[in-house]
Design an enzyme around this catalytic site. Structure first.
Site: not given
Lengths: 277, 277
Positions: A71, A135, A156, A221, A251
């Site tokens: 990605k 990502g 993070d 996620v 999406q």
């Protein structure tokens, strides 16, 4: 049924075993009578920079879905990138323009935002904490910003990653308030786990769930058939939640539009999919 | 149904519209419960030398079917080639060994020989005229030689092509008698049209059909649903014939074995195929 007229959407990543897109897109293409097929291509990271442009030059190339570990690498191979791609530094959808130029988009975040919006969570003006700024976390943050969020908190374990995303967001969205350095969910209207924590049995929680505000909307996620331990804990505290696969199904209409296949809904895709959540 | 576990046979050529393999292999894979799919990839000639080795490195690569215009170009990309490939200078099937080496084979000729043999035409000791010494004509000549033909006549409007094939055959098969320079079918036990003549309406005959011996067995590489004008003329003269698609269906069991899928028959493939001849 595949023939010499079939167009191919290359689903590029490695390993391929966990890919879900073929079982979602292909039944929809078949139901709509569209002669296109999503095909998994297990391309090694070392081969990807050479492979991607060549796949995109196939005459029957209809687009590419880019997933781990490509990605980020794909961004350097594109001729045109969206704001979301620029902010995230990552891309998960590529199409070829008639003149051969490669156009990249990033829809992970759009799926997340579409999903919570349809569940009644207002993003415009809201505050949101995104834990995990790889990502997908970056994509969610970018889409939250685009949807008018007022305040974003980024965290993070790799602090530099969160700082880099914060810098990109501040540059693109001067009116957005961005803070970093804390995963404490207290006081945030929207809280997102965008880390892989929860994929494996026995993973630690991505953040301190005892600090979750019952009024927060909590999303995830990690794509599991069942609710993750994190979402179960959020629900137990009274939070409204969104499971990972909602982000996925929400999406896909955006991808299909991007590839030129018109509009559909997450519900239609879910009903046709041969994979169940 | 394609998933992340599906292995891919890349069917590489351009244009792809006339491809038949997906409609023959895929129904067979499905009927057998084999999670593999043949996918057309319309690779331009200029891209092929770079694309082919990269496709073969995909983790879910199960093999490649190579067709026009890449059958000759692919030979230089292989680590190991069969005698048929060496004689023809062309290859239409590639697999990857566990150590990553690419192995090439050429089955066009094998399909032709299997087909006429099953129709009762004895190749061992026979004389055969092959008109057209491009990829498929060369392959048929090589397979005839391997099957023990005693005498081969080769003809091509490009005389150098026929001479080159003759030289290769003489080198590989010292006991084979090879002549060149004439397309006269008189006196040959087997006569093959391996030119594209007959693909288009109004094409001239590939050879003088009035000189066909009624005792000759006449075969054809042009794949049409109906009998070609050439085969109709041969039949009218009393010859036994083999249509182009028999060569196709007879060679596929050889491919499947080469790719590691065990054995099947041309009949089973024909019954399952979603394309009819």
């Amino acid at each position: 049924m595949i023939s010499g007229h079939t167009r191919v959407i290359a689903h590029i990543g490695v390993p391929t075993e966990s890919f879900k897109a073929p079982m979602i897109y292909n039944p929809w293409f078949e139901a709509r009578g569209i002669d296109t097929v999503v095909v998994p291509m297990g391309c090694e990271a070392v081969d990807f920079p050479a492979f991607m442009p060549l796949v995109a030059r196939l005459r029957n190339f209809a687009g590419a879905l880019i997933t781990m570990p490509h990605k980020v690498a794909v961004v350097d191979l594109l001729d045109e990138i969206s704001t979301a791609v620029r902010i995230c530094g990552a891309c998960n959808a590529v199409r070829r323009d008639p003149d051969g130029r490669l156009i990249g988009e990033m829809f992970d975040g759009e799926g997340f935002v579409r999903g919570i919006t349809r569940k009644g969570c207002e993003v415009a003006g809201a505050s949101a904490l995104v834990v995990g700024t790889g990502g997908v976390g970056s994509a969610i943050a970018a889409s939250m910003a685009a949807a008018g969020a007022a305040r974003l908190g980024l965290y993070d374990i790799n602090a530099a990653s969160a700082e880099r995303l914060a810098t990109n967001l501040r540059r693109s969205c001067p009116f957005l308030e961005v803070t970093t350095g804390s995963s404490d969910p207290a006081g945030w209207e929207i809280v997102v786990n965008a880390t892989p924590m929860g994929m494996q049995e026995g993973d630690p929680m991505p953040l301190d769930v005892t600090r979750l505000d019952p009024a927060s909307f909590v999303g995830e996620v990690v794509m599991k058939r069942e609710e993750t331990a994190f979402l179960a804990a959020a629900k137990a505290r009274g939070c409204r939640i969104q499971i990972g696969t909602d982000m996925l199904f929400e999406q896909i209409p955006a991808y299909l539009e991007f590839f030129g296949y018109g509009t559909t809904s997450a519900e239609e895709l879910r009903q046709l999919a041969t994979i169940r959540y």
